[in-house]
Scaffold this motif. Structure first.
Motif, short mmCIF file in Angstrom:
data_model
loop_
_atom_site.label_atom_id
_atom_site.label_comp_id
_atom_site.label_asym_id
_atom_site.label_seq_id
_atom_site.Cartn_x
_atom_site.Cartn_y
_atom_site.Cartn_z
N MET A 10 13.61 6.70 -4.15
CA MET A 10 13.00 7.73 -3.31
C MET A 10 13.62 7.66 -1.91
N LYS A 11 14.03 8.81 -1.38
CA LYS A 11 14.65 8.86 -0.06
C LYS A 11 13.62 8.61 1.03
N VAL A 12 14.13 8.15 2.18
CA VAL A 12 13.26 7.97 3.34
C VAL A 12 12.59 9.30 3.68
N GLY A 13 11.29 9.28 3.86
CA GLY A 13 10.56 10.51 4.19
C GLY A 13 10.04 11.27 2.99
N GLU A 14 10.47 10.88 1.79
CA GLU A 14 10.07 11.62 0.59
C GLU A 14 8.58 11.46 0.31
N LEU A 15 8.04 10.27 0.57
CA LEU A 15 6.61 10.05 0.33
C LEU A 15 5.77 10.98 1.19
N LYS A 16 6.14 11.10 2.45
CA LYS A 16 5.39 11.96 3.36
C LYS A 16 5.50 13.42 2.94
N LYS A 17 6.67 13.82 2.46
CA LYS A 17 6.85 15.20 1.99
C LYS A 17 5.95 15.47 0.79
N ARG A 18 5.86 14.51 -0.11
CA ARG A 18 5.00 14.69 -1.28
C ARG A 18 3.55 14.87 -0.87
N LEU A 19 3.13 14.07 0.10
CA LEU A 19 1.75 14.16 0.57
C LEU A 19 1.49 15.51 1.24
N LYS A 20 2.44 15.96 2.03
CA LYS A 20 2.29 17.25 2.69
C LYS A 20 2.23 18.40 1.70
N ASN A 21 2.88 18.19 0.55
CA ASN A 21 2.85 19.20 -0.51
C ASN A 21 1.57 19.14 -1.34
N GLY A 22 0.68 18.22 -0.97
CA GLY A 22 -0.60 18.13 -1.67
C GLY A 22 -0.63 17.19 -2.85
N GLU A 23 0.46 16.46 -3.08
CA GLU A 23 0.49 15.54 -4.21
C GLU A 23 -0.40 14.32 -3.95
N LYS A 24 -0.83 13.70 -5.03
CA LYS A 24 -1.60 12.46 -4.94
C LYS A 24 -0.72 11.31 -5.40
N VAL A 25 -0.69 10.25 -4.60
CA VAL A 25 0.18 9.12 -4.91
C VAL A 25 -0.66 7.86 -5.06
N LEU A 26 -0.14 6.93 -5.85
CA LEU A 26 -0.88 5.70 -6.16
C LEU A 26 -0.01 4.48 -5.89
N GLY A 27 -0.57 3.56 -5.12
CA GLY A 27 0.14 2.33 -4.81
C GLY A 27 -0.73 1.11 -5.04
N THR A 28 -0.22 -0.03 -4.60
CA THR A 28 -0.99 -1.27 -4.66
C THR A 28 -0.63 -2.11 -3.45
N MET A 29 -1.25 -3.28 -3.34
CA MET A 29 -1.06 -4.13 -2.17
C MET A 29 -0.39 -5.45 -2.55
N VAL A 30 0.57 -5.85 -1.73
CA VAL A 30 1.20 -7.16 -1.88
C VAL A 30 0.57 -8.08 -0.85
N THR A 31 -0.08 -9.14 -1.33
CA THR A 31 -0.87 -9.99 -0.45
C THR A 31 -0.36 -11.42 -0.35
N VAL A 32 0.34 -11.89 -1.39
CA VAL A 32 0.71 -13.30 -1.47
C VAL A 32 2.18 -13.51 -1.81
N PHE A 33 2.70 -12.78 -2.79
CA PHE A 33 4.02 -13.07 -3.33
C PHE A 33 5.13 -12.69 -2.36
N GLN A 34 5.92 -13.71 -1.99
CA GLN A 34 6.92 -13.54 -0.95
C GLN A 34 8.32 -13.24 -1.49
N ASN A 35 8.51 -13.41 -2.79
CA ASN A 35 9.82 -13.13 -3.38
C ASN A 35 10.06 -11.62 -3.38
N PRO A 36 11.18 -11.17 -2.80
CA PRO A 36 11.45 -9.73 -2.74
C PRO A 36 11.48 -9.04 -4.09
N ASP A 37 11.68 -9.81 -5.17
CA ASP A 37 11.70 -9.20 -6.50
C ASP A 37 10.37 -8.58 -6.88
#
Length: 259
Positions: free
Chosen positions: A1-28
Motif C-alpha cells: 500500500m502506498k503512503v497516504g493510501e490508508l487515509k484515502k480509503r478512509l476518506k472514501n468511506g471504507e472501513k479498515v481493520l487493524g490490530t496492535m503490536v504490544t510486545v514483539f520487537q522482531n520486525p518480521d
C-alpha cells in the motif's frame, strides 16, 4: 500500500481493520500481520516498552512492505512526536485526549508549516532517503499523515466536538478499557453509559466530516460498532492472538489424546 493510501480509503468511506503490536520487537511481525490480511497496525509506544531503535526497525519494515503503521505515543511531547514521524510512521494516536489544546499540540508537533511547526529534516527514513522537493513533500506529508485522538474518559467524550474540530485531526479513537474504568463500569462494554459514549463520539465525528475508530480485544463488541459506522478499527493484539491460537491447539491435542 502506498503512503497516504490508508487515509484515502478512509476518506472514501471504507472501513479498515487493524490490530496492535504490544510486545514483539522482531520486525518480521509486520510481515506476519500483512499475510494475515490486516489493513494496518498500531505500534503501542504508550504501554509497550519499545526503544527508539526497535520502533524504527518495525516502522521501516512496514514502509518497506507497504503496511500502514500508526504509533501510539506515550504523551504529547515534541521529541516523541518528531522521532516517530521521522521514522516514517503513517500516523500517530494520542492517548487519553481530554481537551482540544492537547489535540492542537499534536497537530503543532507533527504537521509542517503552515498547519504546524514540525521541524524540517528531509534526508531521513520518512522520505526513504530520496531527494525531495521540500515544499511539495511537506504539503504531501501534511495531507497523508493520519492524526487520531484517543477518547478514554468522560471529559474526552464531553469535549469531543472541540477535539475533533481541530484542523489536522482526522479521527477520534475510542479506548473502551480506560473509558469503562473511568465511568466506573470496568469491562462492561455494553453498559448503557458506554453505548451512549460510543454514539456521542460517532455523531460528533460524522457531523465534523471526520472518522471514528475503536479497539476491542474480541470481535463480539467490535462488530456492532463497525455496523454503526466506525471506520478505523482494531481487534486483539500480538500477544492475545498468539495465546488464543496456542491454547486452542493445546486443548485440541489434550482432548484428542485422552485415555
Amino acid at each position: 500500500m502506498k503512503v497516504g493510501e490508508l487515509k484515502k480509503r478512509l476518506k472514501n468511506g471504507e472501513k479498515v481493520l487493524g490490530t496492535m503490536v504490544t510486545v514483539f520487537q522482531n520486525p518480521d511481525i509486520v510481515k506476519i500481520l500483512k499475510v494475515c490480511g490486516f489493513d494496518f497496525f498500531l505500534l503501542d509506544c504508550e504501554h509497550g516498552c519499545f526503544e527508539y531503535g526497535e520502533a524504527a526497525r518495525i516502522i521501516g519494515m512496514a514502509r518497506g512492505i507497504g503496511l500502514p503503521v500508526i504509533v501510539r505515543v506515550a504523551e504529547i511531547r515534541r521529541e516523541l512526536v518528531l522521532k516517530y514521524m521521522e521514522m516514517g510512521a503513517d500516523g500517530l494516536l494520542l492517548p487519553d485526549t481530554r481537551e482540544k489544546e492537547e489535540a492542537e499540540l499534536l497537530v503543532k508537533y507533527s504537521k509542517y508549516a503552515p498547519l504546524g511547526e514540525r521541524g524540517v529534516s528531509l534526508s531521513r527514513p520518512h522520505t526513504d532517503f530520496k531527494k525531495v522537493q521540500g515544499r511539495q513533500y511537506m504539503d504531501e506529508a501534511n495531507e497523508n499523515t493520519i492524526l487520531m485522538c484517543q477518547i478514554e474518559s468522560p471529559e474526552g467524550v464531553k469535549h469531543i466536538q472541540e477535539i475533533i474540530g481541530v484542523e489536522g485531526i482526522d479521527a477520534a479513537f475510542v479506548g473502551p478499557n480506560d473509558l469503562s474504568q473511568n465511568y466506573g463500569v470496568l469491562g462492561e462494554y455494553g453498559n448503557p453509559v458506554m453505548e451512549q459514549a460510543y454514539d456521542e463520539v460517532l455523531k460528533a465525528v460524522q457531523t465534523a466530516g471526520k472518522i471514528a475508530g475503536i479497539h476491542f480485544g474480541k470481535k463480539e463488541p467490535l462488530i456492532p460498532c463497525i455496523q454503526a459506522g466506525y471506520q478505523i478499527n482494531m481487534c486483539g493484539n500480538d500477544v492475545s492472538f498468539l495465546m488464543d491460537g496456542a491454547k486452542k491447539v493445546l486443548e485440541s491435542i489434550k482432548e484428542s489424546t485422552k485415555k
